[in-house]
Write a protein that holds these residues in place. Structure first.
Motif, PDB file in Angstrom:
ATOM      1  N   LEU A  91       2.419  -1.371   0.960  1.00  0.00           N
ATOM      2  CA  LEU A  91       1.679  -0.215   0.467  1.00  0.00           C
ATOM      3  C   LEU A  91       0.182  -0.363   0.723  1.00  0.00           C
ATOM      4  O   LEU A  91      -0.501   0.613   1.053  1.00  0.00           O
ATOM      5  CB  LEU A  91       1.952  -0.017  -1.029  1.00  0.00           C
ATOM      6  CG  LEU A  91       3.367   0.448  -1.391  1.00  0.00           C
ATOM      7  CD1 LEU A  91       3.544   0.510  -2.904  1.00  0.00           C
ATOM      8  CD2 LEU A  91       3.676   1.807  -0.772  1.00  0.00           C
ATOM      9  N   VAL A  92      -0.309  -1.573   0.556  1.00  0.00           N
ATOM     10  CA  VAL A  92      -1.728  -1.829   0.857  1.00  0.00           C
ATOM     11  C   VAL A  92      -1.999  -1.560   2.336  1.00  0.00           C
ATOM     12  O   VAL A  92      -2.980  -0.888   2.698  1.00  0.00           O
ATOM     13  CB  VAL A  92      -2.111  -3.281   0.491  1.00  0.00           C
ATOM     14  CG1 VAL A  92      -3.490  -3.621   1.045  1.00  0.00           C
ATOM     15  CG2 VAL A  92      -2.088  -3.470  -1.024  1.00  0.00           C
ATOM     16  N   ASP A  93      -1.109  -2.054   3.196  1.00  0.00           N
ATOM     17  CA  ASP A  93      -1.276  -1.860   4.636  1.00  0.00           C
ATOM     18  C   ASP A  93      -1.178  -0.383   5.019  1.00  0.00           C
ATOM     19  O   ASP A  93      -1.798   0.055   5.997  1.00  0.00           O
ATOM     20  CB  ASP A  93      -0.224  -2.661   5.405  1.00  0.00           C
ATOM     21  CG  ASP A  93      -0.412  -4.169   5.254  1.00  0.00           C
ATOM     22  OD1 ASP A  93      -1.517  -4.601   4.854  1.00  0.00           O
ATOM     23  OD2 ASP A  93       0.552  -4.918   5.515  1.00  0.00           O
ATOM     24  N   ALA A  94      -0.410   0.372   4.226  1.00  0.00           N
ATOM     25  CA  ALA A  94      -0.261   1.812   4.484  1.00  0.00           C
ATOM     26  C   ALA A  94      -1.461   2.606   3.972  1.00  0.00           C
ATOM     27  O   ALA A  94      -1.505   3.817   4.143  1.00  0.00           O
ATOM     28  CB  ALA A  94       1.020   2.324   3.840  1.00  0.00           C
ATOM     29  N   LYS A  95      -2.398   1.883   3.324  1.00  0.00           N
ATOM     30  CA  LYS A  95      -3.627   2.503   2.799  1.00  0.00           C
ATOM     31  C   LYS A  95      -3.326   3.632   1.811  1.00  0.00           C
ATOM     32  O   LYS A  95      -3.878   4.730   1.897  1.00  0.00           O
ATOM     33  CB  LYS A  95      -4.513   3.008   3.944  1.00  0.00           C
ATOM     34  CG  LYS A  95      -5.016   1.897   4.862  1.00  0.00           C
ATOM     35  CD  LYS A  95      -6.026   2.411   5.842  1.00  0.00           C
ATOM     36  CE  LYS A  95      -6.603   1.365   6.779  1.00  0.00           C
ATOM     37  NZ  LYS A  95      -6.393  -0.019   6.476  1.00  0.00           N
ATOM     38  N   ILE A 114      -2.049  -8.299  -5.754  1.00  0.00           N
ATOM     39  CA  ILE A 114      -2.201  -7.759  -4.401  1.00  0.00           C
ATOM     40  C   ILE A 114      -2.964  -6.434  -4.437  1.00  0.00           C
ATOM     41  O   ILE A 114      -3.872  -6.199  -3.637  1.00  0.00           O
ATOM     42  CB  ILE A 114      -0.818  -7.594  -3.739  1.00  0.00           C
ATOM     43  CG1 ILE A 114      -0.198  -8.974  -3.501  1.00  0.00           C
ATOM     44  CG2 ILE A 114      -0.923  -6.816  -2.423  1.00  0.00           C
ATOM     45  CD1 ILE A 114       1.239  -8.971  -3.063  1.00  0.00           C
ATOM     46  N   TYR A 115      -2.619  -5.581  -5.396  1.00  0.00           N
ATOM     47  CA  TYR A 115      -3.327  -4.304  -5.527  1.00  0.00           C
ATOM     48  C   TYR A 115      -4.789  -4.532  -5.951  1.00  0.00           C
ATOM     49  O   TYR A 115      -5.693  -3.869  -5.460  1.00  0.00           O
ATOM     50  CB  TYR A 115      -2.624  -3.399  -6.536  1.00  0.00           C
ATOM     51  CG  TYR A 115      -1.179  -3.106  -6.195  1.00  0.00           C
ATOM     52  CD1 TYR A 115      -0.810  -2.706  -4.911  1.00  0.00           C
ATOM     53  CD2 TYR A 115      -0.173  -3.234  -7.153  1.00  0.00           C
ATOM     54  CE1 TYR A 115       0.520  -2.450  -4.596  1.00  0.00           C
ATOM     55  CE2 TYR A 115       1.149  -2.970  -6.846  1.00  0.00           C
ATOM     56  CZ  TYR A 115       1.498  -2.578  -5.571  1.00  0.00           C
ATOM     57  OH  TYR A 115       2.816  -2.320  -5.261  1.00  0.00           O
ATOM     58  N   TYR A 116      -4.986  -5.492  -6.842  1.00  0.00           N
ATOM     59  CA  TYR A 116      -6.343  -5.800  -7.305  1.00  0.00           C
ATOM     60  C   TYR A 116      -7.215  -6.287  -6.146  1.00  0.00           C
ATOM     61  O   TYR A 116      -8.357  -5.838  -5.983  1.00  0.00           O
ATOM     62  CB  TYR A 116      -6.280  -6.849  -8.413  1.00  0.00           C
ATOM     63  CG  TYR A 116      -7.616  -7.413  -8.814  1.00  0.00           C
ATOM     64  CD1 TYR A 116      -8.549  -6.637  -9.501  1.00  0.00           C
ATOM     65  CD2 TYR A 116      -7.946  -8.734  -8.505  1.00  0.00           C
ATOM     66  CE1 TYR A 116      -9.779  -7.161  -9.868  1.00  0.00           C
ATOM     67  CE2 TYR A 116      -9.171  -9.265  -8.864  1.00  0.00           C
ATOM     68  CZ  TYR A 116     -10.083  -8.473  -9.553  1.00  0.00           C
ATOM     69  OH  TYR A 116     -11.309  -8.998  -9.905  1.00  0.00           O
ATOM     70  N   ASN A 117      -6.665  -7.186  -5.348  1.00  0.00           N
ATOM     71  CA  ASN A 117      -7.432  -7.715  -4.214  1.00  0.00           C
ATOM     72  C   ASN A 117      -7.787  -6.623  -3.207  1.00  0.00           C
ATOM     73  O   ASN A 117      -8.811  -6.707  -2.523  1.00  0.00           O
ATOM     74  CB  ASN A 117      -6.646  -8.824  -3.517  1.00  0.00           C
ATOM     75  CG  ASN A 117      -6.593 -10.106  -4.338  1.00  0.00           C
ATOM     76  OD1 ASN A 117      -7.427 -10.332  -5.213  1.00  0.00           O
ATOM     77  ND2 ASN A 117      -5.597 -10.949  -4.084  1.00  0.00           N
TER      78      ASN A 117
END
Length: 378
Positions: A91-95, A114-117
């Protein structure tokens, strides 16, 4: 010829540039276990998210004066912490602009780092472990009461209302199961009350004969289980088969419409008492009833557990974006921390840790195979 190509290029640029500037696409990630034993709960959450996205788009919302389109990016964590961190990174990579999830405490906590970072706001509609919001991650929020309140309230209720004196406790060794069981034990401390046995299983177990045989020898009048309905139902069924006639109590993980199906006749009238992390007072009941009716019409099934809280999580995130005039996580995050959103489940505001303010609990039992509300407590 050159003039013709230039004209075409200008026209294409205008067309694509105009459509890009006309409508911004906002991606909301949703994670839950839509495979495995808890798939019915994960799908329930996913349905709630889909309802919210559809409602937002139907309203034609503008953010910062510009029209937007919300879209859902769905991931399955299988209620497994390792899988949870993998899909969190996806999800992070999907922005994505924000994340609603996860369902389980054991997946929510490791994913939250992971979301925090990445600086991406996360609202959990279901995770109750206190650790989640005590990590000092300013991206972590939840809209249900935590285990301190859930387990502690159930412990006090077991002693003061159900008259329990000899209590056995079982947990499934997950972060959620251990946490809610621990808080239950604290809440049940009172003169004359004994915790006669503590046992544990796992979140995929099907055979409980050994631990239940041990418990039967202690003759408890109440058994508390920290875990989910996929284990709690068969556990209750095997309790009855072994002749353990104790009352059965659990947290929100077992407090589902599916429990009677999983437990069979063992979930007889008044045997089970459980609590849902959330609940609405009488003056808001019509809003909840209307939501449930819409849900049933759309999905041809009843709300399982947390769909209304998922719906409100998505709506709360969208409200913070509107307040900020931006869907940029860095810009709307401070507005999410101070948001005030009147949702289906009540007024949503957060304390300094990201926990819901004045979170409610709803106590339930089962009658005639149906989940039956007893009372809402705060």
């Amino acid at each position: 010829m050159q003039t013709k190509f230039v004209a075409i290029a200008v026209a294409l640029a205008a067309a694509f540039g105009g459509s890009a500037s006309a409508q911004e696409v906002i991606k909301i990630g949703h994670v839950g276990p839509v495979s495995g034993p808890q798939a019915h709960l994960g799908k329930d959450n996913e349905n709630g998210a889909n309802m919210a996205i559809a409602d937002l788009n139907a309203k034609g919302i503008k953010i910062g004066g510009k029209p937007v389109k919300f879209t859902l990016v769905l991931e399955d964590d299988g209620a497994d912490p390792k899988q949870g961190t993998t899909v969190a990174q996806k999800l992070v990579d999907a922005k994505v602009n924000g994340v609603v999830g996860h369902l389980n405490s054991g997946t929510t906590v490791p994913a939250s780092r992971i979301y925090y970072n990445a600086g991406i706001p996360q609202i959990s509609p279901a995770s109750t472990i206190p650790t989640y919001t005590k990590q000092k991650f300013n991206t972590a929020f939840r809209i249900v009461a935590n285990d301190n309140k859930l387990g502690g309230t159930l412990g006090k209720y077991a002693v003061t209302k159900l008259g329990a004196k000899k209590i056995a406790v079982i947990d499934d060794r997950t972060a959620y199961g251990q946490g809610v069981a621990s808080e239950f034990i604290k809440g049940a401390k009172a003169p004359g009350v004994q915790i006669v046995d503590k046992q544990f299983t796992n979140d995929k177990a099907t055979d409980f004969n050994a631990i239940l045989t041990s418990i039967k020898a202690k003759n408890p009048d109440l058994v508390f289980f920290g875990g989910m309905d996929a284990v709690g139902g068969p556990l209750l069924r095997q309790m009855k088969a072994l002749g353990i006639n104790a009352k059965f109590m659990g947290g929100d993980g077992v407090c589902t419409d599916a429990l009677p199906r999983l437990a069979g006749t063992a979930a007889a009238d008044g045997v089970v008492t459980c609590a849902e992390a959330g609940g609405v007072p009488p003056e808001l009941q019509k809003n909840m009833d209307d939501f449930r009716a819409r849900y049933k019409k759309q999905f041809n099934q009843e709300v399982q557990l947390y769909a209304p809280y998922v719906y409100d999580s998505v709506m709360t995130m969208a409200q913070a974006m509107q307040d900020a005039g931006s869907s940029d996580p860095k810009k709307y995050l401070p507005f999410l921390a101070k948001v005030k959103y009147q949702g289906v489940t009540g007024l949503i505001t957060f304390d300094q840790f990201g926990d819901i303010q004045d979170g409610a609990l709803t106590l339930f039992t089962y009658k005639g195979g149906k989940k039956t509300r007893m009372e809402v407590v705060k």
